[in-house]
Design a protein around this motif. Structure first.
Motif, mmCIF file in Angstrom:
data_model
loop_
_atom_site.group_PDB
_atom_site.id
_atom_site.type_symbol
_atom_site.label_atom_id
_atom_site.label_comp_id
_atom_site.label_asym_id
_atom_site.label_seq_id
_atom_site.Cartn_x
_atom_site.Cartn_y
_atom_site.Cartn_z
ATOM 1 N N ALA A 142 0.827 -1.206 0.000
ATOM 2 C CA ALA A 142 0.000 0.000 0.000
ATOM 3 C C ALA A 142 0.864 1.260 0.000
ATOM 4 N N GLY A 143 1.894 1.278 0.830
ATOM 5 C CA GLY A 143 2.740 2.481 0.913
ATOM 6 C C GLY A 143 3.466 2.743 -0.394
ATOM 7 N N LEU A 144 3.969 1.669 -0.998
ATOM 8 C CA LEU A 144 4.714 1.858 -2.251
ATOM 9 C C LEU A 144 3.777 2.237 -3.394
ATOM 10 N N LEU A 145 2.687 1.485 -3.561
ATOM 11 C CA LEU A 145 1.853 1.701 -4.749
ATOM 12 C C LEU A 145 0.946 2.912 -4.619
ATOM 13 N N GLU A 146 0.443 3.196 -3.417
ATOM 14 C CA GLU A 146 -0.474 4.332 -3.270
ATOM 15 C C GLU A 146 0.258 5.661 -3.104
ATOM 16 N N ILE A 147 1.393 5.638 -2.403
ATOM 17 C CA ILE A 147 2.103 6.906 -2.174
ATOM 18 C C ILE A 147 3.327 7.014 -3.101
ATOM 19 N N GLY A 148 4.106 5.943 -3.164
ATOM 20 C CA GLY A 148 5.325 5.980 -3.977
ATOM 21 C C GLY A 148 5.028 6.017 -5.470
ATOM 22 N N GLN A 149 4.007 5.275 -5.888
ATOM 23 C CA GLN A 149 3.605 5.216 -7.303
ATOM 24 C C GLN A 149 4.794 5.093 -8.253
ATOM 25 N N PRO A 150 5.594 4.031 -8.099
ATOM 26 C CA PRO A 150 6.769 3.881 -8.967
ATOM 27 C C PRO A 150 6.385 3.633 -10.426
ATOM 28 N N GLN A 151 7.096 4.286 -11.312
ATOM 29 C CA GLN A 151 6.860 4.113 -12.748
ATOM 30 C C GLN A 151 7.995 3.283 -13.345
ATOM 31 N N PRO A 152 7.734 2.578 -14.455
ATOM 32 C CA PRO A 152 8.797 1.784 -15.082
ATOM 33 C C PRO A 152 10.029 2.654 -15.358
ATOM 34 N N GLY A 153 11.190 2.123 -15.007
ATOM 35 C CA GLY A 153 12.449 2.828 -15.251
ATOM 36 C C GLY A 153 12.848 3.784 -14.137
ATOM 37 N N GLU A 154 11.935 4.089 -13.209
ATOM 38 C CA GLU A 154 12.295 4.981 -12.104
ATOM 39 C C GLU A 154 13.160 4.232 -11.075
ATOM 40 N N THR A 155 13.824 5.008 -10.221
ATOM 41 C CA THR A 155 14.667 4.418 -9.172
ATOM 42 C C THR A 155 13.954 4.512 -7.827
ATOM 43 N N ALA A 157 10.395 -0.860 -11.974
ATOM 44 C CA ALA A 157 11.338 0.155 -11.486
ATOM 45 C C ALA A 157 12.680 -0.507 -11.131
ATOM 46 N N ARG A 158 13.714 0.337 -10.948
ATOM 47 C CA ARG A 158 15.015 -0.135 -10.432
ATOM 48 C C ARG A 158 14.913 -0.117 -8.918
ATOM 49 N N ALA A 159 15.388 -1.169 -8.260
ATOM 50 C CA ALA A 159 15.300 -1.216 -6.797
ATOM 51 C C ALA A 159 16.691 -1.171 -6.181
ATOM 52 N N VAL A 160 16.875 -0.211 -5.281
ATOM 53 C CA VAL A 160 18.133 -0.101 -4.536
ATOM 54 C C VAL A 160 17.797 -0.326 -3.059
ATOM 55 N N VAL A 165 22.753 5.449 -7.523
ATOM 56 C CA VAL A 165 21.598 6.194 -8.060
ATOM 57 C C VAL A 165 22.067 7.266 -9.056
ATOM 58 N N PRO A 166 22.680 6.848 -10.181
ATOM 59 C CA PRO A 166 23.231 7.844 -11.122
ATOM 60 C C PRO A 166 22.163 8.784 -11.676
ATOM 61 N N ASP A 167 20.905 8.327 -11.740
ATOM 62 C CA ASP A 167 19.818 9.194 -12.232
ATOM 63 C C ASP A 167 18.994 9.774 -11.086
ATOM 64 N N GLY A 168 19.522 9.756 -9.877
ATOM 65 C CA GLY A 168 18.792 10.270 -8.717
ATOM 66 C C GLY A 168 17.750 9.266 -8.224
ATOM 67 N N ILE A 169 16.949 9.711 -7.233
ATOM 68 C CA ILE A 169 15.964 8.831 -6.580
ATOM 69 C C ILE A 169 14.569 9.389 -6.851
ATOM 70 N N ASP A 170 13.694 8.540 -7.388
ATOM 71 C CA ASP A 170 12.312 8.965 -7.656
ATOM 72 C C ASP A 170 11.374 8.620 -6.503
ATOM 73 N N VAL A 171 11.649 7.480 -5.834
ATOM 74 C CA VAL A 171 10.843 7.085 -4.679
ATOM 75 C C VAL A 171 11.807 6.643 -3.584
ATOM 76 N N TYR A 172 11.673 7.246 -2.419
ATOM 77 C CA TYR A 172 12.439 6.754 -1.261
ATOM 78 C C TYR A 172 11.441 6.259 -0.232
ATOM 79 N N PHE A 173 11.449 4.954 0.035
ATOM 80 C CA PHE A 173 10.534 4.362 1.017
ATOM 81 C C PHE A 173 11.251 4.397 2.357
ATOM 82 N N GLU A 174 10.796 5.295 3.229
ATOM 83 C CA GLU A 174 11.505 5.563 4.490
ATOM 84 C C GLU A 174 11.050 4.624 5.606
ATOM 85 N N ASN A 175 11.970 3.813 6.091
ATOM 86 C CA ASN A 175 11.685 2.913 7.211
ATOM 87 C C ASN A 175 12.509 3.244 8.449
ATOM 88 N N VAL A 176 13.566 4.076 8.288
ATOM 89 C CA VAL A 176 14.504 4.203 9.413
ATOM 90 C C VAL A 176 14.799 5.630 9.888
#
Ligand SMILES: NC(=O)c1ccc[n+]([C@@H]2O[C@H](COP(=O)([O-])OP(=O)(O)OC[C@H]3O[C@@H](n4cnc5c(N)ncnc54)[C@H](OP(=O)(O)O)[C@@H]3O)[C@@H](O)[C@H]2O)c1
Length: 345
Positions: free
Chosen positions: A138-151, A174-177, A213-224
């Motif tokens: 829910a947190g990723l898809l509803e708030i993060g809304q990652p798009q193909p190719g995003e980081t 998306a790319r996952a780091v 993250v050479p192209d920067g960060i599009d979604v940062y899922f904050e847990n910490v």
């Protein structure tokens, strides 16, 4: 003296100042509770240990009421029905319930969910197919809304929330780091298919993140929070989304960190990069999205695109120590306590 079976319960003995210790808990024997009309008596098989429990131990105002000193610690459980006073459940059924840190508990039949052991191991109802998996979804898809190719970057990536976030990001193209503590956790993230995994305890962490993250960060899922957030902030792209799920680095804080006050710099970054920083509690999404989650996650688990790991500690009496370790990165995967035998295995 009686030799009839007894319940074992763990109560909150005192509120911690900083890290919780065994002194904050009392383990006691008590009579097994008796279910009333519409209720069931449950024998706990697995108890879930989760970071939110640190908040429940504190009297500070939060989104949920604290556990009172002297009460049984709260927690999600998978349990076997021992006795039922409701037509919907029978002895031997396995259910998801919320009876807390105890070997037996009573619940209203309306407040438990029957599990099908043929569908998935019943313990997954506390993890990848339960609250932590849903939080990621829910947190990723509803708030993060990652798009193909995003980081997408996720912290505490080897935990049950973070590992699901990274894998769902990949499923969505998306790319996952992943950021985790220590080489074993980093190696597991690589095995899961994260594009890059980095160790936040490494002295080169900030440089490793920059390289990842050479192209920067599009979604940062904050847990910490903490030093991980400090390293991430400069790399957020314009219009980046930051689902704020948890801040486990701060749960044992007793005061604000030493200055200087950097909130004006943070607000300037939010303004000038048009960031969306949105906190959430997973329950707000249950009504709209839980059914879709259950169907998607069960499918991904079956076809192997979503993998998970459990860290099972034997014995209820070991719950306090395991819980303290959870907040410091000692667990590896979904932390569960095996309270009693699992008849489905
Ligand atoms: N908003 C909601 O509704 C909701 C629901 C569920 C969970 N959550 C939150 O989601 C987060 C993850 O939960 P989880 O159950 O998956 O926990 P988890 O990952 O199993 O455990 C927390 C992890 O945080 C990492 N950590 C602890 N202190 C740290 C620090 N100072 N710096 C960096 N990392 C640190 C540790 O991993 P490493 O060993 O990798 O450092 C530890 O294993 C928590 O903040 C939790 O409160 C929120």
């Amino acid at each position: 003296m009686t030799d009839s079976p007894q319940n074992t319960r763990i109560l909150l003995a005192s509120r911690p100042h900083g890290e919780p210790t065994s002194d904050n808990f009392t383990i006691e024997s008590a009579p097994i509770p008796v279910p009333g009309e519409g209720e069931v008596l449950l024998r706990t098989i697995y108890l879930s240990l989760d970071p939110y429990m640190r908040g429940r131990m504190s009297a500070a105002k939060s989104y949920a009421a604290p556990v009172e000193v002297g009460d049984v610690m709260e927690g999600g459980t998978v349990a076997e029905v021992v006795e039922s006073n409701d037509d919907s459940l029978r002895p031997g059924d396995i259910v998801l319930a919320y009876v807390g840190w105890q070997a037996y508990g009573v619940a209203s039949a309306k407040h438990v969910r029957k599990l099908d052991p043929a569908q998935a191991p019943v313990s997954t109802a506390l993890g990848v197919l339960g609250m932590t998996g849903f939080t990621a979804y829910a947190g990723l898809l509803e708030i993060g809304q990652p798009q193909p190719g995003e980081t997408v970057v996720v912290a505490a990536a080897a935990g049950p929330v973070g590992s699901a976030v990274g894998q769902i990001a990949r499923i969505k193209g998306a790319r996952a780091v992943g950021i985790a503590g220590g080489p074993d956790k980093v190696a597991w993230l690589e095995e899961l298919g994260f594009d890059v995994a980095i160790d936040h305890r490494s002295p080169t962490f900030a440089d490793d993140l920059k390289a990842a993250v050479p192209d920067g960060i599009d979604v940062y899922f904050e847990n910490v929070g903490g030093h991980v957030w400090d390293a991430v902030l400069p790399h957020l792209n314009t219009y980046a989304r930051v689902p704020v799920c948890g801040l486990v680095a701060h749960y044992n804080d007793t005061e604000l960190p030493p200055g200087p006050d950097r909130s004006s710099r943070l607000m300037t970054t939010i303004l000038t990069k048009s960031l969306t920083v949105r906190g959430f509690i997973q329950t707000e999404f249950v009504k709209a999205h839980y059914a879709a989650f259950q169907s998607d996650a069960a499918g991904w688990l079956r076809d192997g695109t979503l993998r998970h790991r459990e860290d099972v500690v034997e014995g209820l009496e070991n719950a306090p120590e395991a819980f303290a370790g959870l907040l410091k990165g000692k667990s590896f995967g979904k932390l569960l306590v095996q309270v009693g035998p699992d008849p489905t295995r």
